[in-house]
Design an enzyme around this catalytic site. Structure first.
Site, PDB file in Angstrom:
ATOM      1  N   GLY A 145       0.824  -1.193   0.000  1.00  0.00           N
ATOM      2  CA  GLY A 145       0.000   0.000   0.000  1.00  0.00           C
ATOM      3  C   GLY A 145       0.865   1.253   0.000  1.00  0.00           C
ATOM      4  N   GLY A 172       0.419  -5.213   0.512  1.00  0.00           N
ATOM      5  CA  GLY A 172      -0.802  -5.152  -0.285  1.00  0.00           C
ATOM      6  C   GLY A 172      -0.705  -5.894  -1.601  1.00  0.00           C
ATOM      7  N   GLU A 213       5.602  -6.034   7.509  1.00  0.00           N
ATOM      8  CA  GLU A 213       4.933  -5.003   8.305  1.00  0.00           C
ATOM      9  C   GLU A 213       5.575  -4.697   9.657  1.00  0.00           C
ATOM     10  OE1 GLU A 213       2.329  -5.966   5.057  1.00  0.00           O
ATOM     11  OE2 GLU A 213       3.457  -7.222   6.449  1.00  0.00           O
ATOM     12  N   ASP A 263      -1.148  -7.683   7.366  1.00  0.00           N
ATOM     13  CA  ASP A 263      -2.574  -7.524   7.086  1.00  0.00           C
ATOM     14  C   ASP A 263      -2.915  -8.097   5.723  1.00  0.00           C
ATOM     15  OD1 ASP A 263      -1.229  -5.601   5.599  1.00  0.00           O
ATOM     16  OD2 ASP A 263      -2.713  -4.024   5.963  1.00  0.00           O
TER      17      ASP A 263
END
Length: 379
Positions: free
Chosen positions: A68, A116, A139, A147
């Site tokens: 992301g 992502g 992350e 995530d």
């Protein structure tokens, strides 16, 4: 009219629909408009009888997607943090849509595939890596818990391999991505163009034709490393706490284990403890949807803490690679610090599966697609 400078390019070739992430200078990092565009396209093609399969790839030579747009998250966090939860809500819903998509979803995971990028590829029904693939959920290095369904996928990897990758954020190549269940087939990069053409050809008219076509281009991946490391990984990462995991790694006597411990000790202590708890809970949650709800809670909590903005600052904004974590040591992270990562966010959960409740991770209940293999395309 479609312009080549649009961040998501949509196209058709034969009965195959194409999604191209088109921000090569940013390594195709996902923005909120990109997530919405992909979701809209998938919804449209789902009901289009002329589309047999969907293929996603990245523009440029460096990879599918590096994750992301964390610069945007940093800016949002500094100004109050209202846009990021909305982005994650739509992104995680897209991850769930991909996993349950009723048509073959072919992800070309060539080059860098992180964060992502894993979310828009590794939940698909046909996940293809090449000799250039570099797959990671990094992350903890920016103060976040893995995530986009990452804790769902990694919690189901053999033994404790997923815990190793989640805590260290280590990147893996094609063979190890296959071993960990992040990919299905290895196709040399030089064959990708031929595979694309074949999927658009007249021989692919039904969903069943897609798997056979992919298999025809697949071969054996070069040998990886994780299978040989299973002995120390499974023993060390089976510990109940991050502190004990580090202690076991340092005491195992192997250079690779020592390196893993040293890497872990550079990550956010708070994110590490929350990640280990998230991985343990994800193992007990039966569906991707429930895990995505849990990850949404964790991401929203991280946004209101110290380490996420500090981690992004150190890695991406200032690039000094010297994050000042708070607390600085694992021993300083309390049970309450970890618990808040699993509390419902102010705006509520995603609502994809049964309510997690106070006993999140007890393994009770079943959401949409319960029991199905992640990325099997089951509606």
């Amino acid at each position: 009219m479609v312009h080549d400078d649009e961040p998501v390019l949509l196209g058709r070739a034969g009965r195959a629909a194409h999604i191209t992430l088109n921000r090569p200078r940013a390594l195709n990092a996902l923005t909120h408009p990109m997530v919405r565009r992909i979701s809209e396209a998938l919804a449209e093609w789902e009901d289009d009888a002329s589309v047999t399969a969907v293929i996603i790839s990245g523009a440029g030579e460096r990879g599918l997607c590096a994750g992301g747009d964390i610069r945007a998250i940093h800016e949002d966090g500094r100004s109050g943090g209202s846009a990021s939860p909305a982005f994650w809500r739509d992104e995680y819903r897209l991850n769930a849509r991909i996993a349950r998509y009723p048509k073959p979803y072919v992800a070309l995971m060539d080059g860098i595939v992180m964060g992502g990028g894993v979310g828009v590829s590794a939940h698909g029904s046909h996940r293809i890596v090449t000799e250039r693939s570099v797959v990671a959920m990094p992350e903890t290095g920016i103060g976040l818990v893995p995530d986009v369904g990452g804790t769902f996928l990694l919690s189901r990897a053999p033994g404790e391999l997923g815990t190793h990758l989640a805590l260290t954020g280590r990147a893996v190549g094609p063979a190890d991505a296959l071993l960990c269940g992040l990919a299905d087939r290895f196709v040399p990069s030089e064959r990708l163009a031929g595979l694309r053409n074949a999927l658009a050809g007249p021989g692919v008219r039904e969903a069943a034709d897609v798997g056979g076509t992919v298999q025809g281009y697949a071969t054996t991946a070069p040998e990886g490393q994780l299978a040989a490391d299973r002995e120390w990984i499974d023993v060390c990462y089976a510990a109940d706490t991050v502190e004990e995991i580090v202690e076991r790694l340092l005491g195992s006597g192997g250079p690779a284990a020592k390196e893993a411990a040293e890497t872990i000790l550079t990550r956010s202590p708070t994110a590490l403890k929350a990640t280990l708890e998230a991985m343990r809970r994800a193992r007990r949650l039966p569906t991707l949807e429930q895990v995505l709800d849990q990850e949404y809670r964790a991401s929203c909590a991280a946004l209101t803490g110290h380490d996420l903005l500090e981690g992004i600052r150190a890695q991406v904004i200032d690039k000094d690679r010297r994050p000042r974590w708070s607390p600085r040591e694992l021993a300083g992270v309390s049970e309450a610090d970890v618990a808040r990562f699993f509390a419902p966010p102010p705006g509520g959960d995603l609502g994809l599966g049964p309510a997690l409740g106070d006993g999140a991770g007890d393994g009770k209940g079943a959401g949409a697609g319960a029991g199905s293999k992640p990325g099997d395309g089951t509606p």
